[in-house]
Enzyme design. Structure first.
Site, PDB file in Angstrom:
ATOM      1  N   ASN A 101      -1.854   1.941   5.997  1.00 47.08           N
ATOM      2  CA  ASN A 101      -1.136   0.713   5.621  1.00 47.08           C
ATOM      3  C   ASN A 101      -1.015  -0.130   6.869  1.00 47.08           C
ATOM      4  O   ASN A 101      -0.781   0.407   7.943  1.00 47.08           O
ATOM      5  CB  ASN A 101       0.295   1.015   5.171  1.00 47.08           C
ATOM      6  CG  ASN A 101       0.345   1.796   3.898  1.00 47.08           C
ATOM      7  OD1 ASN A 101      -0.669   1.978   3.243  1.00 47.08           O
ATOM      8  ND2 ASN A 101       1.530   2.271   3.559  1.00 47.08           N
ATOM      9  N   GLY A 102      -1.064  -1.436   6.702  1.00 43.37           N
ATOM     10  CA  GLY A 102      -0.918  -2.322   7.857  1.00 43.37           C
ATOM     11  C   GLY A 102      -2.226  -3.042   8.126  1.00 43.37           C
ATOM     12  O   GLY A 102      -3.142  -3.019   7.291  1.00 43.37           O
ATOM     13  N   GLU A 129      14.678 -19.915  -7.256  1.00 42.95           N
ATOM     14  CA  GLU A 129      14.526 -18.520  -7.648  1.00 42.95           C
ATOM     15  C   GLU A 129      13.984 -18.428  -9.080  1.00 42.95           C
ATOM     16  O   GLU A 129      13.153 -17.575  -9.392  1.00 42.95           O
ATOM     17  CB  GLU A 129      15.867 -17.786  -7.486  1.00 42.95           C
ATOM     18  CG  GLU A 129      15.956 -16.392  -8.072  1.00 42.95           C
ATOM     19  CD  GLU A 129      14.852 -15.435  -7.634  1.00 42.95           C
ATOM     20  OE1 GLU A 129      14.112 -15.728  -6.689  1.00 42.95           O
ATOM     21  OE2 GLU A 129      14.708 -14.396  -8.304  1.00 42.95           O
ATOM     22  N   LYS A 152       5.070  -4.632  -3.961  1.00 41.45           N
ATOM     23  CA  LYS A 152       6.439  -4.504  -3.443  1.00 41.45           C
ATOM     24  C   LYS A 152       6.387  -4.184  -1.952  1.00 41.45           C
ATOM     25  O   LYS A 152       5.452  -3.522  -1.503  1.00 41.45           O
ATOM     26  CB  LYS A 152       7.110  -3.353  -4.204  1.00 41.45           C
ATOM     27  CG  LYS A 152       8.601  -3.296  -4.087  1.00 41.45           C
ATOM     28  CD  LYS A 152       9.257  -4.099  -5.163  1.00 41.45           C
ATOM     29  CE  LYS A 152      10.759  -4.028  -5.146  1.00 41.45           C
ATOM     30  NZ  LYS A 152      11.341  -5.218  -5.781  1.00 41.45           N
ATOM     31  N   ARG A 182       3.638  -0.481  -4.751  1.00 36.11           N
ATOM     32  CA  ARG A 182       3.358  -0.975  -3.395  1.00 36.11           C
ATOM     33  C   ARG A 182       1.921  -1.464  -3.238  1.00 36.11           C
ATOM     34  O   ARG A 182       1.524  -1.891  -2.150  1.00 36.11           O
ATOM     35  CB  ARG A 182       3.625   0.142  -2.383  1.00 36.11           C
ATOM     36  CG  ARG A 182       5.062   0.580  -2.342  1.00 36.11           C
ATOM     37  CD  ARG A 182       5.257   1.619  -1.274  1.00 36.11           C
ATOM     38  NE  ARG A 182       5.141   1.023   0.031  1.00 36.11           N
ATOM     39  CZ  ARG A 182       6.169   0.855   0.876  1.00 36.11           C
ATOM     40  NH1 ARG A 182       7.362   1.249   0.530  1.00 36.11           N
ATOM     41  NH2 ARG A 182       5.987   0.312   2.048  1.00 36.11           N
ATOM     42  N   LYS A 221      10.470 -16.513 -10.028  1.00 31.22           N
ATOM     43  CA  LYS A 221      10.340 -15.410 -10.997  1.00 31.22           C
ATOM     44  C   LYS A 221       9.319 -15.783 -12.055  1.00 31.22           C
ATOM     45  O   LYS A 221       8.499 -14.974 -12.457  1.00 31.22           O
ATOM     46  CB  LYS A 221      11.677 -15.146 -11.708  1.00 31.22           C
ATOM     47  CG  LYS A 221      12.712 -14.307 -11.068  1.00 31.22           C
ATOM     48  CD  LYS A 221      12.475 -12.837 -10.964  1.00 31.22           C
ATOM     49  CE  LYS A 221      12.009 -12.457  -9.595  1.00 31.22           C
ATOM     50  NZ  LYS A 221      12.944 -12.581  -8.521  1.00 31.22           N
ATOM     51  N   TRP A 234      -3.328  -2.392  -1.575  1.00 28.49           N
ATOM     52  CA  TRP A 234      -3.169  -3.847  -1.756  1.00 28.49           C
ATOM     53  C   TRP A 234      -4.119  -4.475  -0.736  1.00 28.49           C
ATOM     54  O   TRP A 234      -3.904  -4.366   0.468  1.00 28.49           O
ATOM     55  CB  TRP A 234      -1.721  -4.254  -1.498  1.00 28.49           C
ATOM     56  CG  TRP A 234      -1.465  -5.714  -1.715  1.00 28.49           C
ATOM     57  CD1 TRP A 234      -1.199  -6.327  -2.909  1.00 28.49           C
ATOM     58  CD2 TRP A 234      -1.432  -6.747  -0.725  1.00 28.49           C
ATOM     59  NE1 TRP A 234      -1.017  -7.675  -2.703  1.00 28.49           N
ATOM     60  CE2 TRP A 234      -1.155  -7.960  -1.379  1.00 28.49           C
ATOM     61  CE3 TRP A 234      -1.619  -6.765   0.651  1.00 28.49           C
ATOM     62  CZ2 TRP A 234      -1.047  -9.182  -0.708  1.00 28.49           C
ATOM     63  CZ3 TRP A 234      -1.519  -7.979   1.325  1.00 28.49           C
ATOM     64  CH2 TRP A 234      -1.234  -9.164   0.647  1.00 28.49           C
ATOM     65  N   CYS A 276       0.850  -1.178   0.000  1.00 29.15           N
ATOM     66  CA  CYS A 276       0.000   0.000   0.000  1.00 29.15           C
ATOM     67  C   CYS A 276       0.890   1.233   0.000  1.00 29.15           C
ATOM     68  O   CYS A 276       1.951   1.226   0.613  1.00 29.15           O
ATOM     69  CB  CYS A 276      -0.942   0.102   1.192  1.00 29.15           C
ATOM     70  SG  CYS A 276      -2.127  -1.217   1.319  1.00 29.15           S
ATOM     71  N   HIS A 308      11.873 -39.620  -6.923  1.00 27.87           N
ATOM     72  CA  HIS A 308      11.127 -40.018  -5.724  1.00 27.87           C
ATOM     73  C   HIS A 308       9.673 -39.544  -5.771  1.00 27.87           C
ATOM     74  O   HIS A 308       8.987 -39.573  -4.755  1.00 27.87           O
ATOM     75  CB  HIS A 308      11.821 -39.461  -4.472  1.00 27.87           C
ATOM     76  CG  HIS A 308      13.201 -40.025  -4.268  1.00 27.87           C
ATOM     77  ND1 HIS A 308      13.429 -41.354  -3.980  1.00 27.87           N
ATOM     78  CD2 HIS A 308      14.427 -39.459  -4.346  1.00 27.87           C
ATOM     79  CE1 HIS A 308      14.730 -41.571  -3.867  1.00 27.87           C
ATOM     80  NE2 HIS A 308      15.359 -40.431  -4.109  1.00 27.87           N
ATOM     81  N   GLU A 315       5.717 -15.801 -10.701  1.00 25.10           N
ATOM     82  CA  GLU A 315       5.338 -14.469 -10.248  1.00 25.10           C
ATOM     83  C   GLU A 315       4.809 -13.586 -11.384  1.00 25.10           C
ATOM     84  O   GLU A 315       3.832 -12.882 -11.222  1.00 25.10           O
ATOM     85  CB  GLU A 315       6.605 -13.832  -9.676  1.00 25.10           C
ATOM     86  CG  GLU A 315       6.434 -12.853  -8.601  1.00 25.10           C
ATOM     87  CD  GLU A 315       7.794 -12.412  -8.037  1.00 25.10           C
ATOM     88  OE1 GLU A 315       7.783 -11.563  -7.174  1.00 25.10           O
ATOM     89  OE2 GLU A 315       8.866 -12.895  -8.478  1.00 25.10           O
TER      90      GLU A 315
HETATM   91  C1  F6R Z   1      10.288 -11.889  -5.694  1.00 24.22           C
HETATM   92  C2  F6R Z   1      10.184 -10.865  -4.694  1.00 24.22           C
HETATM   93  C3  F6R Z   1       9.758 -11.223  -3.299  1.00 24.22           C
HETATM   94  C4  F6R Z   1      10.718 -10.547  -2.320  1.00 24.22           C
HETATM   95  C5  F6R Z   1      10.252 -10.776  -0.876  1.00 24.22           C
HETATM   96  C6  F6R Z   1      11.191 -10.146   0.134  1.00 24.22           C
HETATM   97  O1  F6R Z   1      10.726 -11.412  -6.919  1.00 24.22           O
HETATM   98  O2  F6R Z   1      10.454  -9.745  -4.970  1.00 24.22           O
HETATM   99  O3  F6R Z   1       9.702 -12.598  -3.080  1.00 24.22           O
HETATM  100  O4  F6R Z   1      11.989 -11.063  -2.519  1.00 24.22           O
HETATM  101  O5  F6R Z   1       8.965 -10.251  -0.696  1.00 24.22           O
HETATM  102  O6  F6R Z   1      11.284  -8.769  -0.051  1.00 24.22           O
HETATM  103  P1  F6R Z   1      12.456  -7.933   0.596  1.00 24.22           P
HETATM  104  O7  F6R Z   1      13.722  -8.351  -0.061  1.00 24.22           O
HETATM  105  O8  F6R Z   1      12.099  -6.515   0.353  1.00 24.22           O
HETATM  106  O9  F6R Z   1      12.472  -8.279   2.061  1.00 24.22           O
END
Ligand code: F6R
Length: 612
Positions: free
Chosen positions: A102-103, A486, A607, A27, A490, A76, A2, A509, A493
């Site tokens: 936010n929160g 990873e 984010k 965000r 990606k 969000w 947010c 397995h 996501e």
């Molecule tokens: C994936 C991604 C998320 C962050 C996770 C941690 O591409 O961006 O999985 O890695 O939310 O975020 P930070 O690094 O900000 O603690």
């Protein structure tokens, strides 16, 4: 998670707030809203809010929406679906108070029941709306008093901003667990949940601490504790380049993710700069605040992060075990706190986070510190909550990361772990020759990253084929397994395809049952001690008709295996994981592009995850 922005000053608030919200949209982007107030006590509060993006709100803003005081929010969703009613700001019954938040208010349902019993009709499904009503019903004389009285009744986390028609000369803000930064301008003040919304207006800022409130007027700000005693806070200059928050002017990149992937060689140079000591084959990490004796006393390393940061943490644990021979592992920070972990005095805890605001990681750090453990941070955002909470750390110097899918910050996390492993290793048994070998390899990595990025066109073609599959496997072993995790992360996501990571050794397995011509596997097969075994597993996949994309090194002999091959340059084997990761970013990116998705704002995500 947010975005909040607030403005009070001499200019019309709405255009400034909309511009700020656009910069905060990463965000949260399921709805957006604004509230503005005119300068006199007779002026009424005007609110506009809407499900969808900031541009939808902008297109719909009423013609008469004037006012030099205002707050805005991009959401969000936590409580209730993304619709116009649940969008922020929320108002009280009389329409005098507007709140953006936010929160999460944990006791919202109890408070909603109490308000309903008192005859209040709640318009939305949100937890935030209770705050508007509680503030609206308070009889305290000042707005600060009303906000403090309301906050005394809530449990939970908040970053919030409040305007009130009876107090048109101020915005009151409060923080508990969700970031808020005050920006000081010339006869104007701003507030935002992220520096991104402030830097075009001012670089003089003050970070509000948890448990603090602040009043913003056009001429300044005042900070308080929740009991309204003064908690003086100075504004300081931040060293940021506002253009680092923009897409580069030449139209070279159609998304921040693309720009940020392409920035990786330069970002890598920044995190290494000044930290490599070629003479002694070691790293200099002054920010760790540990001398050699303390470093030698470490018996275990425990790394904590979330999502991709957790997967890079696993890469970091391998690096530390291999180079420093200290037992090391990584754990999801979101789980750690809830198993009442044993905190050991001779364990070094490492919190890893791009934003430095991820609440699960922050709470893990607080749990460790409460129990007397030593915790350091690998953090990108300077001055963020985690950076301020830890005993020492390594800043990642990636520059601002705007795309939800993290790329350049993760690369620098890996390099941060390489530096840490080198330093830990060199105070123990890693030889100076090995130290120098690794320094040589680290110095070459940025250029090698550039070589991987140059393969973008070929990778785009592979990605378009992978994008057709509904479901994929990403597999790797030992150092290659977190790379696979990873890669799968990606891919899912941003392409929304089901991508599952497995240890290559575990396929037989169980998961091998799912291999078919419709289920491709992306396999990580570096030239290392496991190459033969990895190639054996490729045969088993191919024998079951599974299409294969193999990320490998040019000198690996894949025999008769039918596959699409992606060769990356070789580094030292401890450092190979990062060069093997970069093609997976490009595969995910081009799959998502091919499928027509919004790459920087993938569905359901945001984010900086500041809710538990
Ligand atoms: C994936 C991604 C998320 C962050 C996770 C941690 O591409 O961006 O999985 O890695 O939310 O975020 P930070 O690094 O900000 O603690």
């Amino acid at each position: 998670m947010c975005g909040i922005v607030g403005y009070i000053g001499t200019q019309q608030a709405a255009p400034l707030l909309l511009e700020g919200l656009t910069r905060l949209e990463h965000r949260g982007y399921d709805s957006a809203g604004l509230a503005v107030l005119g300068a006199t006590s007779s002026s009424s509060l005007k609110v506009a809010k809407k499900a969808g993006r900031v541009r939808d709100l902008q297109g719909d803003l009423p013609k008469r929406f004037a006012g030099k005081v205002g707050i805005g929010h991009t959401r969000w969703a936590t409580h209730g679906p993304a619709n116009d009613v649940n969008a922020h700001p929320h108002v009280d019954a009389k329409g005098d108070v507007a709140v953006v938040h936010n929160g999460i208010i944990d006791n919202a349902s109890t408070l909603r029941q109490q308000l309903t019993a008192d005859g209040v009709t709640l318009a939305s499904d949100t937890d935030t709306e209770v705050l508007a009503h509680l503030i609206g019903r308070s009889s305290a004389e000042t707005l600060e008093g009303r906000v403090a009285e309301a906050l005394a009744q809530v449990d939970g986390t908040y970053g919030l901003a409040v305007v009130h028609a009876d107090f048109p000369d101020r915005i009151v803000v409060a923080r508990n667990g969700s970031p808020l930064i005050i920006g000081v301008g010339e006869k104007e003040m701003l507030v935002a949940s992220d520096l991104a919304a402030l830097v075009r207006h001012t670089t003089t800022v003050a970070h509000l601490e948890d448990g603090e409130l602040a009043t913003l007027t056009a001429s300044g700000f005042t900070t308080y504790r929740t009991d309204l005693t003064r908690a003086p806070r100075e504004a300081t200059e931040v060293d940021v380049d506002p253009s680092a928050y923009e897409l580069s002017g030449e139209g070279e990149h159609e998304s921040f993710m693309h720009q940020e992937m392409r920035e990786q060689p330069a970002a890598a140079e920044r995190v290494l700069r000044g930290r490599l000591d070629e003479r002694f084959g070691t790293a200099h990490l002054g920010g760790l605040n540990m001398d050699a004796r303390e470093t030698r006393a470490i018996r275990r390393v425990k790394i904590l992060g979330c999502g991709s940061a957790y997967y890079v943490g696993q890469m970091g644990a391998s690096l530390i075990e291999e180079l420093a021979r200290i037992p090391a592992d990584a754990e999801a920070a979101s789980e750690f706190r809830y198993r009442d972990p044993v905190i050991e005095a001779d364990t070094l805890y490492v919190a890893v986070s791009q934003s430095g605001e991820t609440i699960d990681t922050l709470l893990a750090v607080q749990e460790i510190r409460r129990k007397g453990g030593r915790v350091i941070g690998l953090v990108n955002v300077v001055g963020s909550a985690i950076a301020r909470e830890v005993d020492g750390g390594i800043y990642l110097h990636s520059g601002p990361e705007v795309a939800v899918a993290s790329t350049k910050a993760l690369t620098n996390m890996f390099l941060g772990f390489s530096l840490l492993a080198l330093q830990l290793g060199r105070v123990r048994d890693l030889s100076i020759a090995d130290g120098k070998r690794l320094i040589g390899a680290l110095t070459t990595l940025p250029e090698q990253m550039g070589e991987v990025l140059e393969q973008e066109d070929a990778l785009a073609e592979v990605a378009r084929t992978l994008a057709e599959a509904e479901s994929l496997f990403f597999v790797g072993r030992v150092r290659g397994f977190p790379v696979a995790r990873e890669g799968a992360q990606k891919f899912k996501e941003i392409s929304y395809r089901h991508a599952e990571a497995y240890q290559t050794s575990e396929l037989k397995h169980g998961p091998l049952a799912l291999i078919s011509p419709d289920v491709p596997t992306v396999a990580i097969v570096p030239a290392d001690e496991l190459t033969d075994r990895n190639v054996g597993a490729l045969h088993e996949i191919a024998a079951r008709g599974g299409p294969l994309v193999v990320v490998t090194h040019a000198d690996v002999d894949l025999g008769e295996v039918v596959c699409t091959r992606i060769d990356v340059p070789r580094s030292e084997r401890e450092l190979d994981p990062i060069l093997l990761t970069i093609p997976l970013q490009l595969l995910a990116y081009h799959a998502a592009l091919h499928l027509g998705h919004d790459i920087d704002k993938p569905r359901n995500l945001a984010k900086s995850v500041t809710v538990e």
